[in-house]
Design a protein around this motif. Structure first.
Motif, PDB file in Angstrom:
ATOM      1  N   PRO A 118       0.829  -1.214   0.000  1.00 34.28           N
ATOM      2  CA  PRO A 118       0.000   0.000   0.000  1.00 34.28           C
ATOM      3  C   PRO A 118       0.862   1.262   0.000  1.00 34.28           C
ATOM      4  N   ALA A 119       0.392   2.303  -0.666  1.00 37.53           N
ATOM      5  CA  ALA A 119       1.098   3.582  -0.657  1.00 37.53           C
ATOM      6  C   ALA A 119       0.073   4.695  -0.454  1.00 37.53           C
ATOM      7  N   GLY A 120      -0.140   5.074   0.791  1.00 37.41           N
ATOM      8  CA  GLY A 120      -1.106   6.123   1.094  1.00 37.41           C
ATOM      9  C   GLY A 120      -0.585   7.512   0.808  1.00 37.41           C
ATOM     10  N   ASP A 121       0.744   7.651   0.727  1.00 42.88           N
ATOM     11  CA  ASP A 121       1.361   8.934   0.397  1.00 42.88           C
ATOM     12  C   ASP A 121       2.779   8.666  -0.098  1.00 42.88           C
ATOM     13  N   THR A 122       3.532   9.729  -0.382  1.00 44.43           N
ATOM     14  CA  THR A 122       4.875   9.567  -0.937  1.00 44.43           C
ATOM     15  C   THR A 122       5.804   8.856   0.034  1.00 44.43           C
ATOM     16  N   GLU A 123       5.691   9.160   1.331  1.00 50.45           N
ATOM     17  CA  GLU A 123       6.557   8.498   2.307  1.00 50.45           C
ATOM     18  C   GLU A 123       6.293   7.000   2.347  1.00 50.45           C
ATOM     19  N   ALA A 124       5.036   6.614   2.255  1.00 50.52           N
ATOM     20  CA  ALA A 124       4.704   5.188   2.235  1.00 50.52           C
ATOM     21  C   ALA A 124       5.190   4.537   0.943  1.00 50.52           C
ATOM     22  N   ALA A 135     -11.180   3.603  -2.427  1.00 52.15           N
ATOM     23  CA  ALA A 135     -11.838   3.062  -1.239  1.00 52.15           C
ATOM     24  C   ALA A 135     -11.085   3.335   0.053  1.00 52.15           C
ATOM     25  N   ARG A 136     -10.217   4.349   0.069  1.00 50.34           N
ATOM     26  CA  ARG A 136      -9.557   4.771   1.299  1.00 50.34           C
ATOM     27  C   ARG A 136      -9.481   6.295   1.333  1.00 50.34           C
ATOM     28  N   LYS A 137     -10.637   6.932   1.487  1.00 50.26           N
ATOM     29  CA  LYS A 137     -10.651   8.397   1.538  1.00 50.26           C
ATOM     30  C   LYS A 137      -9.957   8.928   2.792  1.00 50.26           C
ATOM     31  N   GLY A 138      -9.807   8.068   3.799  1.00 51.10           N
ATOM     32  CA  GLY A 138      -9.141   8.492   5.020  1.00 51.10           C
ATOM     33  C   GLY A 138      -7.633   8.559   4.894  1.00 51.10           C
ATOM     34  N   ALA A 139      -7.068   7.944   3.838  1.00 51.23           N
ATOM     35  CA  ALA A 139      -5.631   8.052   3.608  1.00 51.23           C
ATOM     36  C   ALA A 139      -5.325   9.435   3.044  1.00 51.23           C
ATOM     37  N   LYS A 140      -4.041   9.828   3.094  1.00 50.19           N
ATOM     38  CA  LYS A 140      -3.673  11.124   2.520  1.00 50.19           C
ATOM     39  C   LYS A 140      -3.959  11.130   1.029  1.00 50.19           C
ATOM     40  N   ASN A 141      -3.665  10.007   0.382  1.00 48.34           N
ATOM     41  CA  ASN A 141      -3.826   9.857  -1.059  1.00 48.34           C
ATOM     42  C   ASN A 141      -2.953  10.874  -1.819  1.00 48.34           C
ATOM     43  N   PHE A 142      -2.973  10.762  -3.124  1.00 42.09           N
ATOM     44  CA  PHE A 142      -2.164  11.643  -3.965  1.00 42.09           C
ATOM     45  C   PHE A 142      -3.068  12.616  -4.701  1.00 42.09           C
ATOM     46  N   ARG A 143      -2.626  13.849  -4.816  1.00 39.47           N
ATOM     47  CA  ARG A 143      -3.323  14.780  -5.694  1.00 39.47           C
ATOM     48  C   ARG A 143      -3.001  14.391  -7.129  1.00 39.47           C
ATOM     49  N   LEU A 144      -3.892  14.737  -8.028  1.00 39.97           N
ATOM     50  CA  LEU A 144      -3.680  14.377  -9.423  1.00 39.97           C
ATOM     51  C   LEU A 144      -2.385  14.990  -9.965  1.00 39.97           C
ATOM     52  N   GLU A 164     -20.065  11.875 -11.775  1.00 36.47           N
ATOM     53  CA  GLU A 164     -18.627  11.726 -11.542  1.00 36.47           C
ATOM     54  C   GLU A 164     -17.918  11.008 -12.682  1.00 36.47           C
ATOM     55  N   LEU A 165     -18.684  10.434 -13.606  1.00 34.44           N
ATOM     56  CA  LEU A 165     -18.086   9.584 -14.636  1.00 34.44           C
ATOM     57  C   LEU A 165     -17.021  10.318 -15.447  1.00 34.44           C
ATOM     58  N   GLN A 166     -17.337  11.534 -15.880  1.00 32.91           N
ATOM     59  CA  GLN A 166     -16.373  12.258 -16.702  1.00 32.91           C
ATOM     60  C   GLN A 166     -15.097  12.555 -15.918  1.00 32.91           C
ATOM     61  N   ASN A 167     -15.255  12.945 -14.665  1.00 32.47           N
ATOM     62  CA  ASN A 167     -14.080  13.222 -13.832  1.00 32.47           C
ATOM     63  C   ASN A 167     -13.237  11.966 -13.649  1.00 32.47           C
ATOM     64  N   ALA A 168     -13.918  10.829 -13.428  1.00 27.29           N
ATOM     65  CA  ALA A 168     -13.196   9.559 -13.269  1.00 27.29           C
ATOM     66  C   ALA A 168     -12.428   9.213 -14.540  1.00 27.29           C
ATOM     67  N   LEU A 169     -13.058   9.418 -15.698  1.00 26.78           N
ATOM     68  CA  LEU A 169     -12.381   9.160 -16.969  1.00 26.78           C
ATOM     69  C   LEU A 169     -11.180  10.076 -17.158  1.00 26.78           C
ATOM     70  N   ASP A 170     -11.314  11.318 -16.755  1.00 27.05           N
ATOM     71  CA  ASP A 170     -10.197  12.262 -16.880  1.00 27.05           C
ATOM     72  C   ASP A 170      -9.022  11.833 -16.004  1.00 27.05           C
ATOM     73  N   VAL A 171      -9.326  11.344 -14.800  1.00 26.40           N
ATOM     74  CA  VAL A 171      -8.268  10.857 -13.912  1.00 26.40           C
ATOM     75  C   VAL A 171      -7.555   9.672 -14.556  1.00 26.40           C
ATOM     76  N   VAL A 172      -8.319   8.725 -15.069  1.00 24.91           N
ATOM     77  CA  VAL A 172      -7.717   7.554 -15.712  1.00 24.91           C
ATOM     78  C   VAL A 172      -6.906   7.969 -16.934  1.00 24.91           C
ATOM     79  N   ASP A 173      -7.445   8.904 -17.710  1.00 29.19           N
ATOM     80  CA  ASP A 173      -6.749   9.328 -18.926  1.00 29.19           C
ATOM     81  C   ASP A 173      -5.378   9.925 -18.604  1.00 29.19           C
TER      82      ASP A 173
END
Length: 836
Positions: A19-25, A46-55, A84-93
């Protein structure tokens, strides 16, 4: 590793996926020698509580991992709302163009869109899809998946059977937190706090205290602990060899919300173990396993379980639900002063001063730091297992401590410091240097993914006094510093009596390394495709795409149908007589309903247009699916419909050509997913109750004219099933003959809310404390574009069934809704607010 270590005698080691919740992980995973990492971007995972990465951080993260030879999988593993579909597609793209190695998907509609638009992009079916049988794997494969992450409830024998008989890669969780519910099937957090576990915003209600109630009286605490549905941490190291021998492709470690040190230590432990297993055929020694488990427990621990996969039936840890560390001992005596409280303890673990401990007091678990240690009247920096010492802690914490309180080692600072000092993984490269007199200096560098050649402007000179030797050139090339590389071999082709300044060699090496890094990273990059959400057509630059969801939704006063879930033959007849248009009944009732005494009545019911649908189980392992297939064939021959709530039973229905209803447990959040089921042969799709009415209207609008041919269904009444689990919560009560047949069992929380508990076979079902009731909002439901309103009445008496159906029928006919005679705590669910 030696060269012989690379030759695996018994098997090819499976991938270690960290798992990589952020850059340090992410850096932690690289230090731990993980082969791949999975990470999330912003809210689409499925882990909104993690820091996650900005696009805008994603490309840098992917490049960092790729530079060290580590794959990156993007977790987009939530059901996606229509808007949200278009936003999700943009992220994947963007991720696709950055060189992402795979996308982890839960949403069937999104998976099909991505499969058609990005045929070269691997798609992994998330564990959130609840795939637990071979038919489910085949269903995901046909939808475009190249890998399936199986449900954590399968045994190692079931996993091996699926691996042996499937055509695509199989992945399995082997370490970390467990969900009490089947993943993708939990609504507990959703209905308690409007934060959806299926959407990554779980508030973990399973970790809370509950009292088990039987007919209104509390069951004995000795049988069911204070945290009856809190799971221990999965740790499969003791029997990892049996999992590796299944031929599994990837071993997954949970933990995107955990610290980098945890990621490093867990990755390293499993990497070491699988390489040993595949090289020797044997697992780690018991001493090695104990050492790894001790270190892992110091980093995060709430008890370990080998999990369902290794045959454990009870995976809960009911004593305490948060990470508390390893048992250090019990308080023998307490001394108190103005500045400290001294706890006399016989140590069960080594400890250092400044380490963190937890103390389970009569009130709660208290955490604190060990200020210093006294042993034999002397202050010491560390103490060993077996010693009797005094741990000096803050006086404030010490006030709550009593003799016999348990003490736990929660933070080992030296362990953490040692992990942090580990070096990042590097990749071996072959370096060739060509230094010919009178020719330009040339360096070739090669790793297993690419090779480059760099020619410097410097022309090799003849030496006047001190020639540059081949050994000196080699040493200059080997100084790769903090680059992603280490020298595998250095070959120097040079003339005698040449001279090259050290600075020239250093600069040329740096230039060559930079070229190699750039070439490797560029080999992953791709051109963006800029898909549009309306059918995944490619957007034309400068043109605005009009999506079906943008078309104004025309309200129609169409007749809404009423469907009812019932559980018995008598209840079915009661529902029909009360005016239900569609009846759902468990498929196990098929034989009884078609017996001679009932078949005439069933024929009359069908003749007047009432539809009967036989509901298949939510969970069906392969051995259960064989018997279920026979029942489904019987239903098909009798020309009835079935209802399916897992990908496996959907595929069986499709293969048999049976008309089916897609159940709400399939988490249908958008028109693309609804359409995917309709295209597979669904006659009706039941939308998720986590959607609000505006989001439901978005789906109806997007369906356009096609929606007129397909029925969308929505739950309007009933007690929601919050979760289904393989853990047999009531078994201790059954074994002690405490639980009588017909008893009402519930979990009561500290607010006095009661959640009914049912046992079906050895599985446990937990229901909402409140009943959904939308009688007062029927026009709002009609305006949303729904065609069928569903009433869940499987837990109701015949009288209640008749009363509820008539009340709803009256309201749909424009009359005032009849009141219900029974008293219930009711809710309108998420229909007016929605979930995060």
């Amino acid at each position: 590793m030696t060269a012989s270590d690379n030759i695996y005698k018994y098997c090819q080691p499976p991938e270690i996926l960290a798992p990589a919740g952020d850059t340090e992980a992410l850096l932690g995973a690289i230090k731990g020698a993980a082969d791949a990492v999975y990470l999330g971007v912003e809210d689409f995972n499925a882990r909104k509580g993690a820091k996650n990465f900005r696009l805008d951080e994603l490309e840098e993260a992917i490049d960092l991992a790729h530079s060290r030879g580590v794959k990156v999988f993007l977790a987009l593993n939530i059901p996606v709302k229509q808007k949200e579909l278009q936003n999700a597609l943009d992220v994947v793209d963007k991720a696709y163009s950055y060189g992402i190695d795979a996308i982890i998907i839960e949403d069937l509609g999104l998976m099909k869109m991505l499969s058609s638009t990005y045929p070269d992009l691997p798609l992994h079916a998330s564990t959130q899809m609840t795939i637990h049988n071979l038919e489910g794997v085949a269903f995901a494969e046909e939808a475009g998946a190249s890998r399936v992450i199986l449900s954590r409830e399968l045994t190692v024998e079931q996993v091996k059977d699926i691996v042996d008989r499937s055509n695509i890669d199989i992945e399995l969780f082997v370490h970390g937190a467990l969900c009490y519910s089947y993943s993708g099937r939990c609504l507990f957090s959703s209905f308690l706090s409007d934060r959806s576990a299926n959407r990554g915003a779980c508030t973990q209600p399973c970790r809370r205290q509950y009292h088990l109630m039987i007919d209104g009286e509390e069951a004995g605490r000795g049988l069911i602990g204070e945290y009856p549905i809190s799971c221990a941490e999965l740790c499969t190291l003791p029997e990892l060899a049996s999992i590796v021998r299944t031929g599994i492709k990837s071993l997954k470690i949970e933990g995107r919300m955990k610290k980098p040190e945890y990621v490093t230590a867990s990755s390293e432990a499993y990497k070491t173990a699988v390489e040993r297993i595949c090289r020797t055929g044997s697992n780690l020694s018991s001493q090695e396993i104990e050492a790894y488990e001790t270190d892992l427990a110091k980093l995060f621990y709430r008890g370990f379980t080998k999990g369902f996969v290794l045959g454990q039936k009870d995976v809960t840890h009911q004593k305490y639900s948060s990470s508390y560390g390893l048992t250090l001992g019990r308080v023998k005596e307490i001394s108190r002063s103005k500045h400290h409280a001294g706890l006399k303890i016989k140590l069960l673990q080594d400890i250092n001063d400044k380490d963190g401990i937890g103390i389970l007091t009569s009130m709660r678990m208290l955490g604190c730091r060990v200020d210093f240690i006294t042993s034999g009247g002397e202050r010491v920096e560390k103490a060993s297992k077996g010693e009797e010492v005094i741990l000096e802690i803050s006086p404030k914490t010490g006030k709550a401590v009593r003799p016999q309180d348990e003490v736990f080692l929660s933070t080992d600072n030296r362990l953490i410091d040692n992990i942090r000092k580990k070096k990042l993984r590097t990749i071996p490269i072959v370096i060739r240097v060509f230094a010919r007199l009178g020719e330009k200096l040339r360096i070739e560098m090669e790793e297993n993914r690419n090779s480059v050649s760099f020619t410097d402007d410097f022309v090799v000179l003849e030496a006047i006094s001190s020639p540059t030797t081949g050994e000196q050139i080699s040493r200059a090339m080997e100084k790769l510093g903090d680059t992603p590389y280490h020298p595998g071999s250095v070959e120097v082709v040079s003339d005698e009596n040449i001279f090259i300044p050290v600075g020239v060699l250093t600069n040329a090496r740096r230039q060559a390394v930079s070229l190699l890094q750039e070439a490797v990273l560029m080999s992953y990059k791709r051109e963006r495709k800029q898909p549009a959400a309306d059918g995944c057509a490619i957007r034309e630059p400068g043109k605005q795409n009009i999506k079906p969801a943008d078309i104004a939704f025309a309200k129609t006063r169409k007749r809404l149908l009423l469907s009812a879930d019932v559980s018995s033959t008598e209840s079915l007849f009661a529902a029909v007589n009360a005016g239900a248009d569609i009846i759902y009944i468990p498929i196990e009732m098929f034989s009884e309903l078609t017996e001679a005494q009932n078949s005439l009545h069933i024929g009359e019911i069908r003749a007047k247009g009432t539809e009967i649908v036989f509901v298949t189980p939510q969970v069906a392992f392969d051995h259960e699916l064989e018997a279920l297939k026979k029942l489904m064939e019987d239903v098909h021959r009798a020309k009835f419909t079935v209802a399916c709530s897992n990908p496996g039973t959907v595929r069986v229905a499709v293969q048999m050509g049976i008309s089916f209803v897609a159940q709400r447990e399939l988490n249908i959040f958008n028109n693309e997913t609804a359409s995917a089921y309709f295209e597979s042969g669904a006659r009706r799709v039941t939308l998720s109750t986590e959607l609000n009415l505006e989001e439901i209207k978005d789906i109806s609008s997007a369906a356009g004219k096609e929606g007129e041919q397909h029925q969308l269904e929505l739950l309007a009444y009933g007690r929601e099933l919050l979760l289904i689990t393989e853990n047999d919560l009531l078994k201790p009560l059954v074994d002690r003959k405490i639980l009588e047949q017909g008893s009402n069992v519930s979990l009561e929380d500290n607010k006095g809310e009661n959640f009914p508990v049912k046992r079906t076979g050895r599985r446990t079902l937990i229901y909402h404390s409140k009943v959904l009731d939308m009688r007062e909002h029927l026009e709002s439901l009609r305006d949303s574009g729904i065609g069928v309103l569903r009433l869940y009445l499987s837990m109701n008496s015949k009288k209640e069934i008749r009363e509820t159906i008539r009340a709803y029928r009256s309201g749909l006919e424009g009359k005032s809704c009849r009141p219900l005679s029974r008293s219930e705590y009711t809710t309108q669910g998420h229909y007016f607010d929605g979930v995060l």
